[in-house]
Structure formats: C-alpha cells, structure tokens
Design a protein around this motif. Structure first.
Motif, PDB file in Angstrom:
ATOM      1  N   LYS A 148       0.820  -1.212   0.000  1.00 23.07           N
ATOM      2  CA  LYS A 148       0.000   0.000   0.000  1.00 23.07           C
ATOM      3  C   LYS A 148       0.850   1.257   0.000  1.00 23.07           C
TER       4      LYS A 148
ATOM      5  N   GLU B 228       5.328   2.535  -4.448  1.00 19.63           N
ATOM      6  CA  GLU B 228       5.012   3.212  -5.693  1.00 19.63           C
ATOM      7  C   GLU B 228       4.613   2.194  -6.757  1.00 19.63           C
ATOM      8  N   SER B 229       4.093   2.689  -7.872  1.00 20.40           N
ATOM      9  CA  SER B 229       3.688   1.779  -8.944  1.00 20.40           C
ATOM     10  C   SER B 229       4.885   1.216  -9.691  1.00 20.40           C
TER      11      SER B 229
ATOM     12  N   ASP C 216       5.838  -1.664  -5.829  1.00 19.21           N
ATOM     13  CA  ASP C 216       5.027  -2.733  -5.261  1.00 19.21           C
ATOM     14  C   ASP C 216       5.210  -4.035  -6.031  1.00 19.21           C
TER      15      ASP C 216
ATOM     16  N   LYS D  56      -2.949   2.193  -9.715  1.00 19.77           N
ATOM     17  CA  LYS D  56      -1.959   3.244  -9.466  1.00 19.77           C
ATOM     18  C   LYS D  56      -1.543   3.852 -10.801  1.00 19.77           C
ATOM     19  N   ASP D  57      -1.427   5.151 -10.836  1.00 20.88           N
ATOM     20  CA  ASP D  57      -1.032   5.871 -12.051  1.00 20.88           C
ATOM     21  C   ASP D  57      -1.920   5.510 -13.239  1.00 20.88           C
TER      22      ASP D  57
ATOM     23  N   ARG E 141       0.132  -3.204 -14.812  1.00 22.14           N
ATOM     24  CA  ARG E 141       1.483  -2.793 -14.404  1.00 22.14           C
ATOM     25  C   ARG E 141       2.454  -3.966 -14.485  1.00 22.14           C
TER      26      ARG E 141
END
Length: 677
Positions: A23, A26-27, A500, A602-603, A610
């Motif tokens: 959590k 970062e991505s 992550d 994320k992002d 990802r």
C-alpha cells in the motif's frame, strides 16, 4: 539471459505473502516511458516502450541501446569512480589495488601504445612466420593459446554432462573470426557484402603490420581458404543446441586415432594438461577438418591464418590505427555503430574483465544493500512455489514426470548478489613496465593456469560463479542446476525496492521465472536434478512437450525482423520457452502474493496492467538494422521487440489485462496460442 554452458546456460507449504507493504509502495511505472498514442493490442512494444525509445535515441557508440545497456552504463559510471580513485593512489606493489590501478593506467596510455605500434606482438608474428614444418604448428598454437591467442578450436574444462560432479576436458569448435558459419557460406546480398568487407579488413590489418598490398591480399586469400573450410564443417547455431549431439567422450588414444595429423599428447602437455586420459570432442567434423588442415595445407596458408588470428585478437591492444581498423569492420560495418567508445569505457571494461571479482567486491560493498538481497531471496522462494504450482497444473505431463520435476525444482542452487568466497588474484602480476599487450598475455596465462589448477582432475565446485556481481544479466547452469542473479541486475528497471509487487513480479520476477524455466526448456529438460544428461521424463511426455513448443517455433519463424530476414524459431526456442514460462510462473506468484491484499489502481493502471508494462520495459531499446542481422544469426534470444510482441500474445492474462480483442493485430485465437506452462 543464459551463459553458454552447453558451449555458459526447499519448499514448505505455501503461504501467500507479499514482499513488503504494497500500500505504501510506488507503482514503479514511469509514465514517460509509454506511448499511449499506440494501440496496446496492435503494437504493445510501442505502447509500453515508445516513450523510452524516444527519450533514449541511439548515439554513435551504440548499435543497440536498451534497458540492459542503460543500467550497464550506470554501473560503468560507478565502476569508473571506484577504479579511477584507485588508479591515482599510491598502491603497494602486489596488492589488488595496484593491479587494478596499473592495468587501468596502462589501458589509458594511448601515447605509449601509439609509439610502439605493433611492436609488442611483432616477436610472436615473426615466430609464426618462421614455422617450417607441419609438426611445429600445433605446439606453437598450444603455447600461444595459453596467452590468449585464438586458435583452430577452443579447449576448456567444465562439468562432464554425463557425470556432472566431475570436470572434463572438452574441445569446442572455433577457428572462424566471424563466429557463425553462415557469414562464410550464405550468398544473399547482405551477407556477401559483409564477407567482402571482411576480406578488405584482413588486407588492411596485414598492411598495418607492414606488408604491401599484394602480400596482404595473398595472406587474406589464405585466411579465407582456411576459415571457409572450417566453417563448412562447423555445426550451425541450431545444431549446437542439442546437448547429446555435442558430446563425444573418448580416450586420448581414441582421439589420436580419430583425428590424425595432430600429436595430441604433446599439444595437451604444452597446455599444461598432462597425463590426460579422456575428454569430449563436442563437434567432430570441424575438428577433423582442422586435423587435416594442419597436416596437409601449405605452410604459407597456415602461417597466414595464425598471423591473422594474432593480429585480429590483438588489434585493440595496439596503436590507434589498429584499434580504428578493427572498429571500422566489427563496429561500423558489422554492427552499424558510428563511433568508438571513449577510451575510459574501454579501459574500465578491460579491468572489469581481468579483475572482475576484485572490482565486484568493491561494487557490492558500496552499492548493493543487504535489504535488496533479502527481498530478492524471498522473491525466488515465491517463484519456486509458483513454478511448482504450474507443474502440477499441466495436463500434458505425467504424474511420474511431475514428481521428478518437483525434485529438480527443489534441488535448485540459488545464487543472489555475489559469491560467498572471492577469487584470489595473488598469482596475477600486472607490471607497469610492460606493454598493454604483454600484460594481457600474462593475465590470460594466469587464468588458463588457474582453470587447470582448480578444475583439471578435480570435482566440480558448485560455488563457482560464471558472472561477476556487477554484471547486468542472470543465468541458469544445467550441470549444476543453479540459477544466478548478480547484484548488477537487481536495480531498476528490473528491481525496485520502492515499487510494489505488481512491478517487481513483472520485471525481476519474470527474470527469475525465466531462469528457472530454463531448467525445463528444450535443452534444460534433458538434465536431471543432479545436472546429468538423462531422460527423466515419462514415455510420451517429451513428444507432447515438443508438440506444444513447436507452436513457438512456428510463430517466431514467421516474424520478419528485416525485409527478407526472418527470426529463427528453432535457434531461439529455449529462450522463448523461458520467456513464456517466466511470465506464466511470475504471474502465478504475483497472484499468490497479493491474493489476500489485492493492489489498487496506481497511475491509472491496474496491478495486472502494471505487471505486463514492467515486463515490457525490461526490453525497451533501439537497435540498428546491422545489429538486428548480427543478432538474428548469432544470438539465441529473440530481439527485444519480439520478446514483447512475439511472447505476450501467447499469455491469456495479458488479453484480459488490456482487453485485447480479435480486432487487434497481435490477437491470436485461444486454440492457436502456446500452452506450455
């Protein structure tokens, strides 16, 4: 990512554990690397890597520049700092620091090298020229090969593939400076042009050695005559991928009878391999051709060939005119590079090559944190569990084969970061009073003697590393059943301590899965858990495996990498299987690790997206057409673009992540996709 080892290539019940607190991570995805104007399902490589490619255009010194090269550049800058700090210090004679510093300074001293021209190797050049009889040839070849001069073939000592705990002397084909036989035999326009340029290169180097045009041309004709004869008998790159077909164990007496024309006992005695009882000749036809050449061809042809090997192998150690000529052919013509690397980069490369583990020890002390190794070890364990699950899921594999596959998986030796014991360079002498070429000859002889002392007549040491810690690569070695991940690769974009699990499983996780899968690819599956060449698969399973992997062969054979030039699905099969397996295994591990705590978007990308973006970024890069041709002939890995666009269309989860439909160009119907792991 596998060394040429067929030439260098503990599990409790599983609990889903994420690598860290995802959590707060970062991505890992850098949006500037993407080209979102591209359609993911039509050209995923452009979609995932287009921004990176635009932001990293090829400079003159590169024929290919990709994520690997960018990281290698970053590492080289770090190594440069370490080495130059030593090079300006007052180091005690005989210390590792003295050897590192003096070798770097010698490599950088262009003034001394330009003053000497080819004088450092002239005594050897003239000694070759003084050969009178055929019986003198191989003793001199043996003597010079200890010092690093290429010969008619290679000799090395490594594990016996039929008795993997014991080392075995082995002979391997060689003797052709262009590396692959096709350069001498193919008649297409591009290859013919390269061959004609090679002939001019040979003439030019002989002219730099002091010969006139006519004499240099005559030498060139002799060289081409011998190299072409060897090439005609040499195994192709595809043929070299068959372990059983590249193993012919025999006694020294059988060797002498089979390959007449060479006094093998004298040859090996000069190499320092005395009282030899048995060995393996990897490829019989080219070695038999060499035996004919050294006993039958005119001495003037043999002398020209050996003098060429000396000039070609030493050119980059001599004055700038030799260096420039070598670059003009191998760099500019063969690979498309526009300019030579700066001298400091070449000097760092030489120090890194000669004193690699000494430099590596400094590198890991300064740049490789213990936390990175710990996280990597945990990732490997999770990937081993996932591969075990993938094995169990295969309906084409018999239960008995699955049992033995698990045994092999559980027997993997895992190496992460750096070796537990470092190489001893005490016996290596670097003398600043000697020339660059002389020091490298001394270094080559040190490593030759070291190999004999450590390996000849000795059991295999499975603590040996086949890469230095600072290397940006990884490997699987079938005879020791080991996977190795040097510290150099454990950085972005392969590994990010701040990213992550979606990112790290997509990047370094696939690298881990790739190397593990090599233990079960078309070559690796032929070796058992002990590293012996052994058919441990149940009857019929091998045929099923071949049928499934043939899908990859056929798929890659249809890829046109340049107009009229197609990928070689047979040659690249092992690496393509490993890419496929690495993705399947790492995706399984990623899902295991995040099952109880799914990751958020994320992002703007889901964790599944990802994962595949991270994988693709590993292969981002730009490449010149000339280098595409070189790699297609000589590299068992598919080109970076096709490790993405050729591999992902066989991964079902990729279709789901990016909503790929039959309307997309990369779409392959489900029933036509490879279903291996």
């Amino acid at each position: 990512m596998k060394t040429k080892q067929l030439a260098i290539w503990t599990m409790a019940a599983f609990t889903a554990v994420a690598c860290t607190n995802n959590k707060t991570m970062e991505s890992g995805i850098k949006l500037e690397n993407l080209d979102t104007t591209a359609v993911a399902g039509d050209d995923f490589y452009q979609y995932a890597c287009g921004g990176w490619m635009k932001n990293h255009p090829l400079t003159g010194e590169y024929s290919r520049f990709g994520s690997f090269d960018k990281l290698a550049e970053d590492n080289r800058e770090q190594l440069r700092t370490l080495i130059t700090d030593i090079a300006v210090a007052d180091n005690a004679p005989g210390t590792v620091a003295q050897k590192i510093g003096d070798l770097y300074n010698i490599a950088m001293d262009s003034v001394a090298r330009n003053e000497r021209g080819m004088e450092p190797i002239r005594p050897v050049f003239e000694r070759i020229g003084a050969l009178k009889t055929h019986s003198e040839v191989m003793p001199l070849v043996a003597e010079l090969s200890r010092k690093g001069m290429p010969g008619f073939f290679g000799v090395y000592i490594d594990a016996d593939i039929m008795d993997s705990k014991q080392n075995l002397v082995q002979i391997y084909q060689g003797g052709i400076s262009l590396g692959e036989k096709e350069y001498y035999l193919d008649t297409d326009e591009a290859t013919t042009a390269i061959r004609e340029a090679y002939k001019k290169h040979i003439v030019n180097l002989f002219k730099l050695a002091g010969l006139d045009e006519a004499a240099a041309t005559k030498k060139m004709e002799s060289v081409m005559k011998i190299e072409t004869a060897i090439a005609e008998k040499s195994y192709s790159a595809v043929e070299q991928r068959n372990p059983a077909a590249n193993y012919h164990k025999m006694t020294i007496e059988e060797l002498q009878n089979e390959f007449k024309g060479i006094d093998w006992v004298t040859y090996f005695n000069i190499l320092g391999i005395t009282n030899l009882k048995e060995l393996s000749v990897s490829q019989i036809p080219p070695i038999k051709e060499v035996a004919r050449i050294v006993s039958e061809e005119p001495m003037e042809d043999i002398i020209a060939y050996l003098q060429w090997n000396l000039l070609d192998g030493s050119a980059n150690e001599l004055s700038d005119d030799f260096v420039d000529e070598s670059f003009d052919f191998y760099g500019r013509i063969l690979s498309g590079r526009k300019e030579q690397q700066p001298r400091w980069k070449r000097a760092v490369g030489v120090v890194n090559g000669v004193l690699g583990e000494a430099v590596g020890q400094m590198y890991v002390e300064k740049y490789f944190p213990a936390a990175a190794k710990e996280r990597m070890v945990n990732l490997v364990k999770n990937l081993q569990v996932a591969l075990g699950q993938r094995i169990d899921a295969q309906d084409w594999m018999s239960d008995s084969t699955k049992v033995r596959a698990h045994e092999k998986l559980n027997s993997f030796i895992v190496k992460v970061g750096y070796p537990d014991k470092w190489k001893d360079y005490t016996g290596l002498v670097i003398d600043p009073a000697k020339t660059y070429s002389e020091n490298l000859m001394v270094a080559n002889e040190f490593f030759w003697n070291d190999m004999i002392a450590r390996k000849y007549g000795k059991p295999v040491d499975n603590t040996e590393w086949y890469m230095t810690p600072q290397t940006v690569n990884a490997y699987y070695n079938p005879t020791t059943n080991e996977i190795c991940f040097p510290a150099g690769i454990l950085q972005y974009p392969f590994f990010d301590m701040n990213a992550d699990d979606a990112f790290n499983y997509g990047a370094i996780g696939v690298v881990i899965g790739h190397e593990m899968t090599h233990g079960f690819d078309d070559q690796g599956r032929q070796f058992d858990k002990e590293g012996n060449l052994s058919d441990w698969w149940a009857e019929g399973d091998g045929d099923k495996f071949k049928a499934k992997t043939q899908v990859l062969v056929d798929h890659f054979n249809k890829i046109e990498v340049l107009p009229g030039l197609f990928a070689n699905g047979e040659f690249t099969l092992g690496e393509n299987i490993a890419d496929h397996g690495g993705l399947m295994v790492s995706y399984q591990a990623f899902k295991n690790a995040t099952a109880e705590h799914p990751l958020p978007v994320k992002d703007g990308f889901t964790p599944e997206q990802r994962f595949f973006l991270a994988y693709s970024t590993v292969w981002a890069g730009n490449i010149r057409d000339e280098q595409i041709r070189v790699y297609t002939k000589s590299d068992p890995h598919s080109l970076g673009r096709w490790r993405v666009n050729g591999t992902l269309p066989h991964i079902d989860a990729w279709y789901e992540a990016f909503d790929i439909t039959p309307d997309n160009k990369l779409y392959i119907p489900m029933e036509e996709r490879a279903q291996v792991w």
